[in-house]
Write a protein that holds these residues in place. Sequence first.
Motif, short mmCIF file in Angstrom:
data_model
loop_
_atom_site.label_atom_id
_atom_site.label_comp_id
_atom_site.label_asym_id
_atom_site.label_seq_id
_atom_site.Cartn_x
_atom_site.Cartn_y
_atom_site.Cartn_z
N GLY A 83 0.64 -0.91 0.04
CA GLY A 83 -0.07 0.01 0.02
C GLY A 83 0.66 1.30 0.18
O GLY A 83 2.66 1.63 0.32
N ASP A 84 -0.62 2.05 -0.17
CA ASP A 84 0.69 3.55 -0.03
C ASP A 84 1.12 4.16 1.23
O ASP A 84 0.26 3.34 2.21
CB ASP A 84 0.27 4.77 -1.00
CG ASP A 84 0.28 3.78 -2.05
OD1 ASP A 84 1.28 3.74 -2.26
OD2 ASP A 84 -0.80 4.37 -3.26
N VAL A 85 1.32 4.97 2.02
CA VAL A 85 1.39 6.11 3.25
C VAL A 85 0.09 6.89 2.47
O VAL A 85 -0.20 7.24 1.78
CB VAL A 85 2.14 7.07 2.72
CG1 VAL A 85 2.24 7.73 4.30
CG2 VAL A 85 4.05 6.96 2.52
N PRO A 86 -0.85 7.11 4.44
CA PRO A 86 -1.46 7.62 4.15
C PRO A 86 -2.16 9.16 3.54
O PRO A 86 -0.33 9.54 4.24
CB PRO A 86 -2.62 6.98 5.25
CG PRO A 86 -1.49 5.90 6.36
CD PRO A 86 -0.45 5.59 5.72
N SER A 87 -2.83 9.66 4.20
CA SER A 87 -2.77 10.76 3.49
C SER A 87 -2.64 12.00 4.69
O SER A 87 -3.43 11.30 6.02
CB SER A 87 -3.93 11.76 3.06
OG SER A 87 -4.02 13.57 3.42
N ASN A 118 -6.12 13.08 6.44
CA ASN A 118 -6.48 12.46 7.49
C ASN A 118 -5.90 11.42 7.86
O ASN A 118 -6.01 9.55 7.01
CB ASN A 118 -7.54 11.92 6.13
CG ASN A 118 -8.84 10.98 7.11
OD1 ASN A 118 -8.97 11.21 8.83
ND2 ASN A 118 -9.88 10.46 6.62
N PRO A 119 -4.79 11.36 8.87
CA PRO A 119 -4.54 9.98 9.54
C PRO A 119 -5.44 8.90 9.51
O PRO A 119 -6.26 9.08 10.71
CB PRO A 119 -3.38 10.24 10.18
CG PRO A 119 -3.76 11.69 10.50
CD PRO A 119 -4.82 12.14 9.22
N PRO A 120 -5.01 7.51 9.57
CA PRO A 120 -5.32 6.53 10.32
C PRO A 120 -6.10 6.46 11.67
O PRO A 120 -5.19 6.94 12.56
CB PRO A 120 -4.48 5.40 9.89
CG PRO A 120 -3.72 5.47 9.94
CD PRO A 120 -3.48 7.00 9.59
N PHE A 148 1.14 3.83 11.57
CA PHE A 148 1.25 3.07 10.70
C PHE A 148 0.87 1.47 10.38
O PHE A 148 0.99 0.61 9.37
CB PHE A 148 2.84 2.52 11.10
CG PHE A 148 3.39 1.67 10.14
CD1 PHE A 148 4.21 1.87 8.93
CD2 PHE A 148 4.10 0.07 10.89
CE1 PHE A 148 4.80 1.46 8.79
CE2 PHE A 148 5.13 -0.64 10.11
CZ PHE A 148 5.67 0.05 8.53
N ASN A 149 -0.90 1.12 11.01
CA ASN A 149 -1.29 0.24 11.02
C ASN A 149 -1.75 -0.50 9.64
O ASN A 149 -1.74 -1.09 9.26
CB ASN A 149 -2.32 0.61 12.06
CG ASN A 149 -3.62 1.43 11.44
OD1 ASN A 149 -3.72 1.99 10.52
ND2 ASN A 149 -4.00 2.15 12.41
N THR A 150 -1.92 0.66 8.82
CA THR A 150 -2.54 0.26 7.54
C THR A 150 -1.25 -0.39 6.13
O THR A 150 -2.11 -1.42 5.10
CB THR A 150 -2.87 1.39 6.53
OG1 THR A 150 -1.89 2.42 6.06
CG2 THR A 150 -3.92 2.40 7.42
N ARG A 151 -0.13 -0.27 6.64
CA ARG A 151 1.19 -1.53 5.93
C ARG A 151 2.13 -2.63 7.07
O ARG A 151 2.64 -2.97 6.18
CB ARG A 151 1.93 0.00 5.40
CG ARG A 151 1.07 1.13 4.45
CD ARG A 151 1.97 2.50 3.84
NE ARG A 151 3.20 1.79 3.15
CZ ARG A 151 4.07 2.34 2.97
NH1 ARG A 151 4.16 2.85 3.51
NH2 ARG A 151 4.43 2.15 1.56
#
Length: 326
Positions: A280-284, A287-289, A294-297
Amino acid sequence: MAEQEVLVQVKDLKKYFPITRGIVIQRQVGAVKAVDGISFDVYRGETLGLVGESGCGKSTTGRTILQLYRPTAGEVHFEGADLVNIKGEDLRRMRRRMQMIFQDPYASLNPRMTVGNIIGEPLEVHGIAKGKERRERVQELLRVVGLNPYFVNRYPHEFSGGQRQRIGVARALALNPAFIVCDEPISALDVSIQAQVVNLLEDLQQEFGLTYLFIAHDLSMVRHISTRVAVMYLGKIVELTDRYSLYHNPQHPYTKALLSAVPIPDPVVEEKRRRIILEGDVPSPVNPPKGCNFNTRCPVAIDRCFEEDPEFREISSLHWCACHLV
Protein backbone atom coordinates in the motif's frame (compact mmCIF):
# COMPACT_ATOMS: atom_id res chain seq x y z
CA MET A 1 24.93 10.54 26.73
CA ALA A 2 22.76 11.23 29.80
CA GLU A 3 25.33 13.73 31.15
CA GLN A 4 25.48 15.72 27.89
CA GLU A 5 24.10 19.23 27.74
CA VAL A 6 20.77 19.56 25.94
CA LEU A 7 21.01 22.32 23.30
CA VAL A 8 17.58 21.96 21.65
CA GLN A 9 14.53 20.53 23.42
CA VAL A 10 11.37 19.82 21.40
CA LYS A 11 8.13 18.98 23.28
CA ASP A 12 4.85 17.88 21.63
CA LEU A 13 5.61 19.93 18.51
CA LYS A 14 2.75 20.22 16.00
CA LYS A 15 2.56 21.99 12.67
CA TYR A 16 -0.76 21.85 10.82
CA PHE A 17 -1.27 23.63 7.49
CA PRO A 18 -4.90 24.75 7.08
CA ILE A 19 -6.97 23.68 4.05
CA THR A 20 -9.41 26.41 3.06
CA ARG A 21 -12.36 26.64 0.64
CA GLY A 22 -14.10 29.62 -0.87
CA ILE A 23 -12.98 32.62 -2.89
CA VAL A 24 -14.43 35.67 -1.14
CA ILE A 25 -15.08 34.17 2.29
CA GLN A 26 -12.56 31.45 3.03
CA ARG A 27 -13.29 28.86 5.65
CA GLN A 28 -11.06 26.11 6.99
CA VAL A 29 -12.29 22.64 6.04
CA GLY A 30 -9.35 20.58 7.28
CA ALA A 31 -5.62 20.57 7.99
CA VAL A 32 -2.48 18.85 6.73
CA LYS A 33 -0.92 17.33 9.87
CA ALA A 34 2.69 17.67 8.69
CA VAL A 35 4.17 17.38 12.19
CA ASP A 36 1.88 15.76 14.73
CA GLY A 37 3.14 15.88 18.31
CA ILE A 38 6.85 14.97 18.36
CA SER A 39 9.31 15.23 21.26
CA PHE A 40 13.10 14.83 21.31
CA ASP A 41 16.32 16.46 22.54
CA VAL A 42 19.42 17.43 20.58
CA TYR A 43 22.63 17.37 22.65
CA ARG A 44 25.36 19.95 22.20
CA GLY A 45 28.06 18.79 19.77
CA GLU A 46 26.16 15.81 18.35
CA THR A 47 24.58 15.08 14.97
CA LEU A 48 20.97 13.87 15.21
CA GLY A 49 19.90 12.17 11.98
CA LEU A 50 16.23 12.47 10.95
CA VAL A 51 15.11 9.92 8.35
CA GLY A 52 11.88 8.82 6.71
CA GLU A 53 9.98 8.70 3.42
CA SER A 54 9.23 11.77 1.31
CA GLY A 55 6.34 13.76 2.76
CA CYS A 56 6.67 12.42 6.31
CA GLY A 57 7.38 15.87 7.78
CA LYS A 58 11.19 15.93 8.14
CA SER A 59 11.82 19.30 6.46
CA THR A 60 8.78 20.84 8.16
CA THR A 61 10.21 19.71 11.52
CA GLY A 62 13.52 21.45 10.81
CA ARG A 63 11.86 24.67 9.64
CA THR A 64 9.43 24.70 12.57
CA ILE A 65 12.27 24.28 15.09
CA LEU A 66 13.99 27.34 13.58
CA GLN A 67 10.63 29.23 13.56
CA LEU A 68 10.66 29.64 9.77
CA TYR A 69 7.20 28.08 10.22
CA ARG A 70 5.46 29.07 13.44
CA PRO A 71 4.25 25.91 15.21
CA THR A 72 0.55 25.13 15.71
CA ALA A 73 1.30 23.82 19.22
CA GLY A 74 4.18 22.62 21.36
CA GLU A 75 7.46 23.99 22.71
CA VAL A 76 10.96 24.50 21.29
CA HIS A 77 13.66 25.41 23.82
CA PHE A 78 17.05 26.52 22.50
CA GLU A 79 19.86 27.50 24.87
CA GLY A 80 17.25 27.98 27.59
CA ALA A 81 14.94 30.26 25.53
CA ASP A 82 11.42 29.24 24.47
CA LEU A 83 11.50 30.08 20.73
CA VAL A 84 7.73 29.67 20.30
CA ASN A 85 7.00 32.66 22.54
CA ILE A 86 9.79 34.91 21.20
CA LYS A 87 8.92 37.43 18.50
CA GLY A 88 10.33 40.41 16.64
CA GLU A 89 13.78 41.71 17.53
CA ASP A 90 14.39 39.06 20.24
CA LEU A 91 13.82 36.25 17.72
CA ARG A 92 16.01 38.01 15.15
CA ARG A 93 18.87 38.08 17.65
CA MET A 94 18.37 34.36 18.38
CA ARG A 95 18.73 33.59 14.66
CA ARG A 96 22.45 34.31 14.90
CA ARG A 97 22.79 31.12 16.95
CA MET A 98 20.80 28.81 14.63
CA GLN A 99 21.03 28.49 10.87
CA MET A 100 19.90 26.26 8.00
CA ILE A 101 21.57 24.65 5.00
CA PHE A 102 18.87 24.24 2.36
CA GLN A 103 18.22 21.20 0.19
CA ASP A 104 18.51 22.69 -3.29
CA PRO A 105 21.77 24.58 -3.95
CA TYR A 106 20.26 25.90 -7.20
CA ALA A 107 17.15 27.48 -5.63
CA SER A 108 18.56 28.65 -2.29
CA LEU A 109 21.08 31.18 -3.71
CA ASN A 110 19.88 34.46 -5.23
CA PRO A 111 21.06 34.40 -8.90
CA ARG A 112 21.26 38.22 -8.97
CA MET A 113 23.70 38.48 -6.07
CA THR A 114 27.43 37.81 -6.12
CA VAL A 115 28.86 35.14 -3.83
CA GLY A 116 30.42 37.87 -1.71
CA ASN A 117 27.01 39.52 -1.17
CA ILE A 118 25.26 36.19 -0.50
CA ILE A 119 27.72 35.17 2.25
CA GLY A 120 28.14 38.73 3.54
CA GLU A 121 24.42 39.51 3.80
CA PRO A 122 23.94 37.92 7.28
CA LEU A 123 26.93 39.94 8.57
CA GLU A 124 25.32 43.16 7.35
CA VAL A 125 21.78 42.32 8.52
CA HIS A 126 23.02 41.63 12.06
CA GLY A 127 25.44 44.58 12.05
CA ILE A 128 28.53 42.46 12.65
CA ALA A 129 30.88 43.62 9.90
CA LYS A 130 30.99 46.22 7.11
CA GLY A 131 33.35 47.30 4.34
CA LYS A 132 36.84 45.83 4.41
CA GLU A 133 36.17 43.76 7.55
CA ARG A 134 33.14 42.16 5.92
CA ARG A 135 35.08 41.38 2.72
CA GLU A 136 37.89 39.73 4.72
CA ARG A 137 35.36 37.66 6.71
CA VAL A 138 33.68 36.48 3.47
CA GLN A 139 37.05 35.46 2.00
CA GLU A 140 37.90 33.60 5.21
CA LEU A 141 34.57 31.72 5.05
CA LEU A 142 35.20 30.73 1.42
CA ARG A 143 38.60 29.41 2.47
CA VAL A 144 37.03 27.44 5.34
CA VAL A 145 34.63 25.62 2.97
CA GLY A 146 37.36 24.87 0.44
CA LEU A 147 36.65 27.51 -2.22
CA ASN A 148 38.95 30.11 -3.77
CA PRO A 149 38.58 33.34 -1.71
CA TYR A 150 38.89 35.40 -4.90
CA PHE A 151 35.54 34.03 -6.16
CA VAL A 152 33.68 36.76 -4.23
CA ASN A 153 32.63 38.66 -7.37
CA ARG A 154 31.27 35.63 -9.21
CA TYR A 155 27.59 34.70 -9.50
CA PRO A 156 25.94 31.37 -8.49
CA HIS A 157 25.47 30.23 -12.12
CA GLU A 158 29.27 30.10 -12.50
CA PHE A 159 29.56 27.28 -9.94
CA SER A 160 28.80 23.55 -9.93
CA GLY A 161 26.18 22.03 -7.59
CA GLY A 162 28.77 20.96 -5.04
CA GLN A 163 30.41 24.39 -5.05
CA ARG A 164 27.01 26.07 -4.61
CA GLN A 165 26.27 23.88 -1.61
CA ARG A 166 29.63 24.92 -0.13
CA ILE A 167 28.55 28.56 -0.60
CA GLY A 168 25.34 27.69 1.28
CA VAL A 169 27.44 26.16 4.08
CA ALA A 170 29.64 29.30 4.21
CA ARG A 171 26.51 31.49 4.49
CA ALA A 172 25.22 29.32 7.37
CA LEU A 173 28.58 29.64 9.18
CA ALA A 174 28.85 33.43 8.75
CA LEU A 175 27.30 34.26 12.15
CA ASN A 176 29.13 31.54 14.15
CA PRO A 177 25.95 29.56 14.99
CA ALA A 178 25.74 26.81 17.60
CA PHE A 179 23.03 24.79 15.80
CA ILE A 180 22.56 24.07 12.09
CA VAL A 181 19.62 22.27 10.46
CA CYS A 182 20.98 20.45 7.40
CA ASP A 183 17.88 19.88 5.24
CA GLU A 184 18.96 17.09 2.88
CA PRO A 185 22.11 19.05 1.93
CA ILE A 186 23.43 16.30 -0.36
CA SER A 187 20.34 14.88 -2.08
CA ALA A 188 20.63 17.20 -5.12
CA LEU A 189 24.35 16.43 -5.62
CA ASP A 190 26.29 13.77 -7.53
CA VAL A 191 27.41 10.80 -5.44
CA SER A 192 31.09 11.77 -5.80
CA ILE A 193 30.34 15.27 -4.48
CA GLN A 194 28.11 14.02 -1.64
CA ALA A 195 31.07 12.53 0.24
CA GLN A 196 33.01 15.80 -0.08
CA VAL A 197 30.16 17.87 1.41
CA VAL A 198 29.59 15.37 4.25
CA ASN A 199 33.32 15.31 5.06
CA LEU A 200 33.30 19.12 5.03
CA LEU A 201 30.37 19.18 7.49
CA GLU A 202 32.20 16.74 9.79
CA ASP A 203 35.42 18.79 9.68
CA LEU A 204 33.51 22.01 10.44
CA GLN A 205 31.73 20.32 13.34
CA GLN A 206 35.10 19.36 14.86
CA GLU A 207 36.59 22.81 14.24
CA PHE A 208 33.70 24.98 15.46
CA GLY A 209 31.90 22.64 17.90
CA LEU A 210 28.69 22.66 15.82
CA THR A 211 25.49 20.73 16.53
CA TYR A 212 23.54 19.35 13.55
CA LEU A 213 20.03 18.15 12.86
CA PHE A 214 20.81 16.17 9.68
CA ILE A 215 17.71 15.46 7.58
CA ALA A 216 18.20 12.83 4.86
CA HIS A 217 16.81 9.94 2.83
CA ASP A 218 20.09 8.08 2.49
CA LEU A 219 20.28 5.70 5.46
CA SER A 220 23.91 4.72 4.82
CA MET A 221 24.95 8.40 4.84
CA VAL A 222 22.99 9.00 8.04
CA ARG A 223 24.74 6.04 9.62
CA HIS A 224 28.10 7.56 8.66
CA ILE A 225 27.52 11.08 9.99
CA SER A 226 24.99 10.73 12.86
CA THR A 227 25.49 10.19 16.57
CA ARG A 228 21.82 9.27 17.09
CA VAL A 229 19.02 8.64 14.58
CA ALA A 230 15.29 9.45 14.71
CA VAL A 231 12.93 7.65 12.30
CA MET A 232 9.83 9.57 11.21
CA TYR A 233 6.59 8.31 9.67
CA LEU A 234 3.55 10.44 8.75
CA GLY A 235 4.31 13.33 11.11
CA LYS A 236 5.40 11.27 14.11
CA ILE A 237 8.75 9.92 15.36
CA VAL A 238 8.45 6.14 15.67
CA GLU A 239 11.96 5.28 16.90
CA LEU A 240 14.94 7.18 18.33
CA THR A 241 18.25 5.75 19.52
CA ASP A 242 22.00 5.81 18.87
CA ARG A 243 23.09 4.77 15.38
CA TYR A 244 24.59 1.41 16.47
CA SER A 245 21.41 0.25 18.23
CA LEU A 246 19.21 1.42 15.36
CA TYR A 247 21.16 -0.41 12.65
CA HIS A 248 21.88 -3.56 14.65
CA ASN A 249 18.75 -3.84 16.80
CA PRO A 250 15.81 -1.97 15.20
CA GLN A 251 12.55 -2.45 17.13
CA HIS A 252 9.79 -0.67 15.19
CA PRO A 253 8.35 -2.57 12.15
CA TYR A 254 8.77 0.54 9.97
CA THR A 255 12.46 0.92 10.91
CA LYS A 256 13.02 -2.77 10.09
CA ALA A 257 11.40 -2.28 6.66
CA LEU A 258 13.50 0.83 5.95
CA LEU A 259 16.76 -0.87 6.91
CA SER A 260 15.96 -3.98 4.87
CA ALA A 261 16.01 -1.76 1.77
CA VAL A 262 19.62 -0.65 2.36
CA PRO A 263 21.98 -2.83 0.27
CA ILE A 264 24.92 -4.42 2.10
CA PRO A 265 28.15 -4.79 0.04
CA ASP A 266 28.60 -8.44 1.05
CA PRO A 267 26.97 -11.07 -1.20
CA VAL A 268 26.89 -13.70 1.57
CA VAL A 269 25.04 -11.43 4.02
CA GLU A 270 22.84 -9.98 1.25
CA GLU A 271 21.69 -13.48 0.17
CA LYS A 272 20.60 -14.44 3.69
CA ARG A 273 18.81 -11.16 4.41
CA ARG A 274 15.02 -10.98 4.28
CA ARG A 275 13.63 -8.01 2.37
CA ILE A 276 10.52 -6.48 4.00
CA ILE A 277 8.24 -5.01 1.34
CA LEU A 278 5.51 -2.74 2.66
CA GLU A 279 2.10 -3.01 0.98
CA GLY A 280 0.00 0.00 0.00
CA ASP A 281 0.77 3.71 0.06
CA VAL A 282 1.46 6.17 2.85
CA PRO A 283 -1.90 7.52 4.13
CA SER A 284 -2.69 11.20 3.64
CA PRO A 285 -1.54 13.55 6.44
CA VAL A 286 -4.91 15.29 5.96
CA ASN A 287 -6.71 12.21 7.30
CA PRO A 288 -4.28 9.92 9.16
CA PRO A 289 -5.65 6.51 10.27
CA LYS A 290 -7.17 5.97 13.71
CA GLY A 291 -4.77 4.42 16.22
CA CYS A 292 -1.18 3.90 15.06
CA ASN A 293 -0.28 5.85 11.90
CA PHE A 294 1.55 2.81 10.52
CA ASN A 295 -1.32 0.29 10.99
CA THR A 296 -2.43 0.37 7.31
CA ARG A 297 0.95 -0.97 6.14
CA CYS A 298 2.28 -2.81 9.20
CA PRO A 299 2.87 -6.56 8.61
CA VAL A 300 2.40 -7.40 12.33
CA ALA A 301 -0.51 -5.07 13.30
CA ILE A 302 -2.99 -6.33 15.92
CA ASP A 303 -6.50 -5.08 16.83
CA ARG A 304 -5.13 -2.66 19.45
CA CYS A 305 -3.06 -0.89 16.73
CA PHE A 306 -6.28 0.19 14.96
CA GLU A 307 -7.82 1.63 18.14
CA GLU A 308 -5.05 3.11 20.27
CA ASP A 309 -2.18 5.46 19.36
CA PRO A 310 1.04 3.91 20.78
CA GLU A 311 2.96 5.95 23.35
CA PHE A 312 6.47 7.09 22.39
CA ARG A 313 8.32 5.56 25.34
CA GLU A 314 11.80 4.49 26.46
CA ILE A 315 11.99 0.72 25.93
CA SER A 316 15.63 0.40 27.06
CA SER A 317 18.42 2.79 28.01
CA LEU A 318 18.25 5.74 25.55
CA HIS A 319 16.19 3.70 23.05
CA TRP A 320 12.72 5.19 22.39
CA CYS A 321 10.00 3.55 20.33
CA ALA A 322 6.27 3.98 19.60
CA CYS A 323 4.85 0.48 19.11
CA HIS A 324 2.38 -1.65 21.11
CA LEU A 325 4.29 -4.84 20.26
CA VAL A 326 7.70 -3.69 21.55
